[in-house]
Write an enzyme that holds these catalytic residues in place. Sequence first.
Site, short mmCIF file in Angstrom:
data_model
loop_
_atom_site.label_atom_id
_atom_site.label_comp_id
_atom_site.label_asym_id
_atom_site.label_seq_id
_atom_site.Cartn_x
_atom_site.Cartn_y
_atom_site.Cartn_z
N HIS A 249 3.91 -2.38 3.55
CA HIS A 249 4.39 -1.07 2.66
C HIS A 249 5.33 -0.51 1.73
O HIS A 249 6.64 -0.43 2.35
CB HIS A 249 3.98 0.53 3.88
CG HIS A 249 2.34 0.31 5.19
ND1 HIS A 249 1.69 -0.58 5.60
CD2 HIS A 249 1.17 0.92 4.63
CE1 HIS A 249 0.92 -0.87 6.12
NE2 HIS A 249 0.74 0.46 5.19
N ASP B 236 0.76 -0.95 0.00
CA ASP B 236 -0.18 -0.35 -0.11
C ASP B 236 1.04 1.13 0.06
O ASP B 236 1.94 1.18 0.32
CB ASP B 236 -0.61 0.10 1.69
CG ASP B 236 -2.19 -1.37 0.70
OD1 ASP B 236 -2.52 -1.61 -0.11
OD2 ASP B 236 -3.22 -0.35 2.20
N ASP B 237 0.04 2.38 -0.73
CA ASP B 237 0.83 4.07 -0.30
C ASP B 237 1.65 4.39 -1.70
O ASP B 237 2.04 5.52 -1.31
CB ASP B 237 1.14 4.49 0.55
CG ASP B 237 0.22 3.79 1.96
OD1 ASP B 237 -0.94 3.35 2.13
OD2 ASP B 237 0.34 3.31 3.30
N HIS C 296 -5.05 9.44 -0.74
CA HIS C 296 -5.43 8.96 0.12
C HIS C 296 -6.03 9.79 1.53
O HIS C 296 -5.60 9.71 2.76
CB HIS C 296 -4.15 8.82 0.53
CG HIS C 296 -3.83 7.67 2.02
ND1 HIS C 296 -4.19 6.95 3.14
CD2 HIS C 296 -3.16 6.47 1.91
CE1 HIS C 296 -3.61 5.77 3.95
NE2 HIS C 296 -3.05 5.53 2.74
N HIS D 299 -5.73 3.52 -5.04
CA HIS D 299 -6.24 3.09 -3.31
C HIS D 299 -6.46 5.22 -3.21
O HIS D 299 -5.60 5.68 -2.30
CB HIS D 299 -4.21 3.22 -3.18
CG HIS D 299 -4.29 2.76 -1.56
ND1 HIS D 299 -5.29 1.96 -0.32
CD2 HIS D 299 -3.32 3.64 -0.80
CE1 HIS D 299 -5.11 2.14 0.00
NE2 HIS D 299 -4.03 2.25 0.63
#
Length: 742
Positions: free
Chosen positions: A262, A110-111, A165, A161
Site C-alpha cells: 500500500h 493500492d489506495d 474506495h 481502484h
Amino acid sequence: MTTPTTPPPTPPARGRRRAPSRMERAAGRAAALQRPRVLLALLLLLALTCVMLLDGYLRAEVGGDQRVRTGASASDVPDAVLDGGPILTFPGGQATTVSVPDKTIVLTFDDGPDPTWTPQVLDILEKYDVPGTFFLVGSMVARHPGIVRDMVEQGNEVGVHTFTHVDLSYQSQARVTREIEQTQLALAGAAGITTTLFRAPYSSQTDAIDNYSWPVYESLGEDGYTSVFIDTDSDDWKRPGVSKIVEWATPEDGEGASVLFHDAGGERSQTIEALPKYIEKMKAKGYTFTTVSGVMADQQPTGAGPADEQGLQAAHHEATGATLYEGKALIAAVAVAEWTVPALSAGLVIVGVAVMGRFAMMLVLARRHHRQRNRRRFGWGPPVTGPVSVIVPAYNEKECIEATLRSLARSTHPVEIIVVDDGSTDGTADIAESLGLPGVRVVRQANAGKPAALNNGVRHARYDIVVMMDGDTVFEPDTVRHLVQPFADPSVGAVAGNAKVGNRRTLIGAWQHIEYVMGFNLDRRMYDLLRCMPTIPGAIGAFRREAVLQVGGMSDDTLAEDTDITIALHRAGWRVVYEEHARAWTEAPGSLSQLWSQRYRWSYGTMQALWKHRRSLTDKGPSGRFGRVGMPLVVLFQVVTPVFAPLIDVFTLYSMLFVDFRAALLAWLAVLGVELVCAAYAFRLDREKYRYLLMMPLQQLAYRQMMYLVLIHSCVTALTGGRLRWQKLKRTGEVGTGAGAG
C-alpha cells in the site's frame, strides 16, 4: 398652517390612468436591474454548495459507504476461478485466469496516490529499475494529478481502484459504473490515459470472490476490464514491522506472485523501509519484476486481447475526445475545491472567533453603558427644556401619518412639527392639514426623495435642535424629552433613539423585534461607549441644526443617508450618543419581499457610506476616531463577518448530513445558546418580554438565511457598480402609540 415651496401636484383626471411618478419609474428600473444580481448571488451560494459537495465526495464524506462484506457464499463462482491465478479476464465472454510465472514478481500498490508516500515508492522503484502496477483511487488521482503523471512517465502501470474506495458488492449497477467512469476521467485528466486494469477495494485472492462480487467482475469483464487479485499479501497496512512485511510478501518455493503493498491509506513508513529490502531480497533469489501487462504478454490465454497490446503498459490507452476534455475539467474542478474548501475552513475559524468576540464585547460594553447611564448622579448637564423642531418626511403615508402626528401632539416637550410632503399622490398632506393639530406645518415639495425632504425641513426649522423621524413612526409622550437631554453637552452633535418594532405580533415582525433589540440597540450601546456610533436610525434621531448644516445636510450620494450623515458628523468632530429611554415605535416590513427591499437598501447604502468616507481612516485627532475604531468595526461586524457567516450554517449542515450529526448539532446548539444569552440580556436591558425569544431558533433557521442572501446581493451589486434609488415600502398603519408593547 401650510408653507408651499412648490405648487402641489395636479390630481389625475378621472377615468385616466395616472402616469407613474419619477420615484416609481426609478424603482421599477432599479428592480429590473437587480434581478440578475439576485440570481448571481444565488448562483454564488449554489456554487459554494457544489464545491463543498465535490470536496466531500472526494473525501468519501458524501456518498461514502463503509460496509465491507465478509463470509458470503461462493456457490455461483466457477471453481476454475476460485482456484485460478490472480489475473481474471473474460475473452469471448469466458472467465479465464492467468498465473504469474515462477521466479516473477508483480509489485502492486493500492489506495494511492498519496502526496507523502507515493513519491517515495516511485523513487525506490526508479532506483532499482523495477516497474510497479498501481491501483489508484479516482478521488486521490483527481486531487494529486501530478503524481499520477510522473508515475506513468516513469514506466509504471496503473489500474482502477474505484473512485471512493467502496465495496462494490453493495452498490447498484449505476454506482459501479459511476465509480469506474469517474476514475477513468480522473486518469484521463491527470495523465492523458485510460486503463483496462481493475482491482476491487477490500479484495484479496480469487478464492475470496463470492456470489455478491462475482456479478461485478462478470459485468466489468464484458466491458473489457482485467480484474487483478493477489497471491501474496504483505499486510503492511497492519504495520507489523519491516521484517514481517518482507517475510509475508515473499512467495514460497520460487513461485511467482502478485504481491500487495500500500502506498496510501495510512502511515506507510514501514512500507517505505521494507520495499528496498524486499526488492534486494527477491533479486538475490533470482526473481525478476514485471507488471500485470508484462505477465499477460508472456502468457496470453486463447481469445485474449489483440497481439499488438504488448509491453509493460499495454493496459493503457490514450485518452481522446470528450473523455480527455471531461477529465481535464474534472481535475480543474477538483483543484478549485482543493483550494476553496481549506480557505473556507480558515474563514470559518476567523468568522467564528469574530462572532464570539463580538458577542463578548457587546455584553461587556452594553452592561457598562447601562450602569453608567442609569446611575443616579449621571447627567448630561442642565436639563434641556427649550422647544425643538420635529421633521416628518412623508411620501404616500396616508395610513400612518395621523397616528404619527397625534403621538407628537402629546409630547411632554415643546415641539414644532414640520411635515415635508415629498410629492405624495395619496393625500398625505391633506390628511396632515385636516387634523388641525397645534404646531403642525405642512411643507409641500415635488417628489425629490427623503434626503431632499429632510433638508427642506431643516431649512424651515425654527429651533436649534431638530428631531428627524419617519412618517410611519410614533413617539411616546416622553420620547422627545429624553431624546434631547444629551444636547446639554455642547460636544454632542447628534443623538440616536431606541427604535422598537410596533407590529411584532406577526412571525416576521417578531423576528425583526428580536433583531432590533439585540442586533441594533445592543450594538448602539457598544458603539456609544467606543464613541464611534455608525448610524442614527431614520426612525428616531436628533441633531444640532448647526451640525447638520456644517456637514452639508442630508446627502443623496448613498441609499443610507442616516449612516452617511452620522459618519460625516464624526469626521466634523461632533460626538454621537445613544439614548435608550427615547423610544419610538415603527412599522417594520410585513412581507418577505418588502423586508428584502428594505434590508438590501440598508446594507448596500451602508457599503456606499463606508466607501464614501474611506478617507476617515487617515483623519487625525478626535475627528479620526471613527476611521480608527468605528470603520474597522463596522466593516468587520456588518459586512465581512455577515458575508462569511453563512459558512457556519453551510458547514454545520454539511457536517450533520455527511460527517457527524451529533457533534455538528451540539456545536450549532452551543452557538445558539450564546446568542440566546446575548438576546436575553438585551431584552432585560430594554425591559422586553422574554417570550419572543422562543422564536429565536426558527429565526436562525429561516430569517437569518434571508439576511445573508440580502447582504451577498448587496456585495454583488457593489462589486458590479450597481445603484438603487430609495424605495417606498407598503404600510398598513397598524402601529399606534405604544403599539407592540405587549
